[in-house]
Design a protein around this motif. Structure first.
Motif, short mmCIF file in Angstrom:
data_model
loop_
_atom_site.label_atom_id
_atom_site.label_comp_id
_atom_site.label_asym_id
_atom_site.label_seq_id
_atom_site.Cartn_x
_atom_site.Cartn_y
_atom_site.Cartn_z
N GLU A 2 0.81 -1.21 0.00
CA GLU A 2 0.00 0.00 0.00
C GLU A 2 0.84 1.26 0.00
N GLY A 3 2.12 1.14 -0.22
CA GLY A 3 2.96 2.32 -0.30
C GLY A 3 3.25 2.91 1.06
N HIS A 4 3.43 4.23 1.12
CA HIS A 4 3.77 4.90 2.35
C HIS A 4 2.55 5.20 3.20
N VAL A 5 1.38 4.88 2.71
CA VAL A 5 0.17 5.27 3.42
C VAL A 5 -0.54 4.06 3.98
N LYS A 6 -1.24 4.32 5.05
CA LYS A 6 -2.03 3.26 5.67
C LYS A 6 -3.32 3.87 6.17
N GLU A 7 -4.44 3.36 5.69
CA GLU A 7 -5.71 3.86 6.19
C GLU A 7 -6.04 3.12 7.47
N GLU A 8 -6.38 3.87 8.51
CA GLU A 8 -6.60 3.30 9.83
C GLU A 8 -7.88 2.48 9.86
N LYS A 26 2.30 22.23 7.72
CA LYS A 26 2.31 21.58 6.41
C LYS A 26 0.91 21.10 6.03
N LEU A 27 0.19 20.52 6.99
CA LEU A 27 -1.16 20.04 6.70
C LEU A 27 -2.09 21.20 6.35
N LEU A 28 -1.95 22.33 7.07
CA LEU A 28 -2.76 23.50 6.77
C LEU A 28 -2.46 24.01 5.36
N GLU A 29 -1.18 24.09 5.02
CA GLU A 29 -0.79 24.56 3.69
C GLU A 29 -1.33 23.62 2.61
N TYR A 30 -1.26 22.32 2.86
CA TYR A 30 -1.73 21.36 1.87
C TYR A 30 -3.24 21.49 1.68
N GLY A 31 -3.98 21.61 2.78
CA GLY A 31 -5.43 21.73 2.68
C GLY A 31 -5.85 22.97 1.91
N LYS A 32 -5.18 24.09 2.18
CA LYS A 32 -5.53 25.35 1.50
C LYS A 32 -5.28 25.28 0.00
N ALA A 50 1.04 12.21 -1.37
CA ALA A 50 1.60 13.56 -1.44
C ALA A 50 1.82 14.14 -0.05
N ILE A 51 0.87 13.91 0.86
CA ILE A 51 1.02 14.39 2.23
C ILE A 51 2.20 13.72 2.90
N TYR A 52 2.37 12.43 2.66
CA TYR A 52 3.53 11.74 3.23
C TYR A 52 4.83 12.39 2.77
N GLN A 53 4.92 12.69 1.47
CA GLN A 53 6.14 13.31 0.94
C GLN A 53 6.37 14.69 1.54
N GLU A 54 5.30 15.41 1.86
CA GLU A 54 5.43 16.71 2.50
C GLU A 54 5.92 16.59 3.94
N LEU A 55 5.43 15.56 4.65
CA LEU A 55 5.75 15.43 6.07
C LEU A 55 7.07 14.71 6.33
N ALA A 56 7.48 13.82 5.42
CA ALA A 56 8.67 13.01 5.66
C ALA A 56 9.92 13.83 5.99
N PRO A 57 10.21 14.94 5.28
CA PRO A 57 11.44 15.68 5.59
C PRO A 57 11.45 16.34 6.96
N ILE A 58 10.26 16.61 7.54
CA ILE A 58 10.23 17.31 8.83
C ILE A 58 9.92 16.37 9.99
N ALA A 59 9.53 15.14 9.69
CA ALA A 59 9.18 14.19 10.75
C ALA A 59 10.43 13.50 11.28
N LYS A 60 10.67 13.62 12.57
CA LYS A 60 11.84 13.00 13.19
C LYS A 60 11.47 11.74 13.96
N GLU A 61 10.34 11.78 14.66
CA GLU A 61 9.93 10.65 15.48
C GLU A 61 8.88 9.79 14.80
N ILE A 62 8.34 10.28 13.70
CA ILE A 62 7.26 9.57 13.02
C ILE A 62 7.84 8.76 11.87
#
Length: 427
Positions: free
Chosen positions: A304-310, A335-341, A385-397
């Motif tokens: 399923e790639g980098h994403v997982k639906e809960e 990042k999530l706010l920017e993506y949503g907008k 796309a959201i995963y790619q946005e968050l990956a560079p800034i996520a340290k513990e995730i």
């Protein structure tokens, strides 16, 4: 590792896949970076018996000075800041203690912390680490820019190539592009490519036949740059002081672009530097096929790639809460706010902490709201796309999990009760 025809050729078959592609604009004739840059590729390390630092030997590219603040980069570990206490440099087959050196073999005494164990092919440079990609800040890849200077000196060493592979696979690159419509700047000062804009990528002809190229074809490569200084060495890219548009691509973006067709035989990193780095597609295939790469970037959860639906399993108790305040969670919210907008088909985004009661494993959960008619095929590109946005800034995730609003009532109820803390964006 390859010479290139400097005549640029545009490939106009690629299209923008999304509206919010990271762009950097610069006037390459006026905004020239004149700062001193240097790097040392480490090939030997000696620890001082009195505990007063370490002596490292290696090849210097650029000019270094006693007292310089430097950063040490090793594959898989954060950069370490230290200072150059002394320099011994080679000059005409003789070595001597000097206050500065340039483009030669050196030994450096550094103020490294005791717990830091330098490895062969570590990179020492005065370029600070860039923890995340920000389209408003000029891109930098200090470790990659430094290590590829050794492509001719260490090309027969598998250990060197393993280090190159690591830094290439974690790189974010500049590549110049042409567009049939000018981008717009959003309220955050970020250039945004309008939907359906056609993008033309450039091509360079390698004068060396690359592995995998058919006999009747030239080896065409995609030009990539680790920083603006390297890009500005492309003479004739712009005329009359015009701005050049560049797209920021992760290695994963680059690899996907190359594999979508047969136009390219590989990539050329900093092709106009003194020591360019040309990597054919079979070399990139080897990188992406390693267990380490697959563990970090490969498909997760049965393809399923980098994403997982809960999905909450029956009988398993899941605790949901508000993520703790901190630098990382604040950056993720932004990042999530920017993506949503920037995406009209996303109605809301919520951000939660998820804890499995039996294992105590803590993860984070992104809840997305889409139009009712959307299918999983419509949703998955946004998740990736959201995963790619968050990956560079996520340290513990290390995994981003998703839920779709309206699918799991328990999650919807928690979000409704804590909307002020959990809802990041709503249309």
């Amino acid at each position: 590792m390859g010479l290139f025809d400097k005549k640029k050729k545009a490939q106009n078959t690629a299209e923008a896949a999304a509206e919010n592609i990271n762009l950097e604009d610069a006037d390459v004739t006026e905004s020239v970076d004149t700062g001193r840059r240097f790097s040392v590729i480490v090939d030997g390390v000696t620890t001082m018996l009195d505990g007063n630092g370490s002596i490292v030997s290696g090849n210097l590219y650029g000019k270094i000075k006693k007292g310089d603040k430097v950063f040490v980069y090793m594959a898989g570990t954060p950069a370490v800041a230290c200072e150059v206490q002394a320099i011994e440099a080679k000059n005409e087959e003789r070595t001597s203690i000097v206050d500065e050196a340039e483009d030669t073999a050196v030994s450096l005494q550094l103020t490294l912390p005791d717990e830091v164990q330098l490895k062969k092919y570590s990179v020492i440079t005065n370029i600070e680490p860039q923890d995340k990609v920000d389209p408003k800040v000029s891109i930098e890849n200090p470790a990659l820019a430094g290590i590829i200077n050794g492509m001719t000196t260490y090309s027969q060493d598998n250990g060197f190539h393993a280090t190159v592979a690591y830094h290439v696979s974690h790189g974010h690159f500049l590549t110049p592009i042409k567009m049939d419509a000018e981008p717009e700047v959003n309220e955050n000062g970020v250039a945004v490519i309008k939907k359906d804009t056609r993008i033309g990528f450039y091509m360079l002809k390698s004068q060396i036949k690359l592995a995998g190229t058919p006999e009747d074809r030239d080896s065409m490569v995609l030009p990539l740059f680790t920083d603006w200084q390297s890009l500005r060495k492309w003479e004739g890219l712009t005329k009359d002081g015009q701005k050049v548009h560049t797209q920021i691509l992760s290695f994963q973006d680059v690899y996907a672009l190359l594999k979508r067709g047969d136009a390219y035989a590989g990539i050329a990193i900093n092709p106009f530097n003194k020591i360019p780095c040309t990597l054919p597609i079979p070399y990139l295939d080897t990188i992406t096929g390693t267990p380490g790469y697959q563990a970090e970037f490969g498909p997760k959860n049965e393809g399923e790639g980098h994403v997982k639906e809960e999905k909450v399993p029956a009988g398993k108790k899941i605790l949901l809460g508000v993520p703790k305040d901190g630098e990382e969670t604040s950056a993720i919210r932004a990042k999530l706010l920017e993506y949503g907008k920037s995406h009209e088909d996303i109605y809301s985004i919520s951000f939660l902490t998820k804890v499995e009661e039996d294992t105590k494993v803590v993860r984070h959960l992104v809840v997305l709201e889409f139009p009712v008619e959307y299918t999983p095929e419509n949703m998955k590109p946004h998740m990736e796309a959201i995963y790619q946005e968050l990956a560079p800034i996520a340290k513990e995730i290390n995994q981003i999990e998703y839920a779709i609003k309206g699918r799991i009532p328990a999650i919807d109820d928690v979000v409704a009760q804590h909307a002020l803390q959990m809802v990041v964006y709503t249309k």
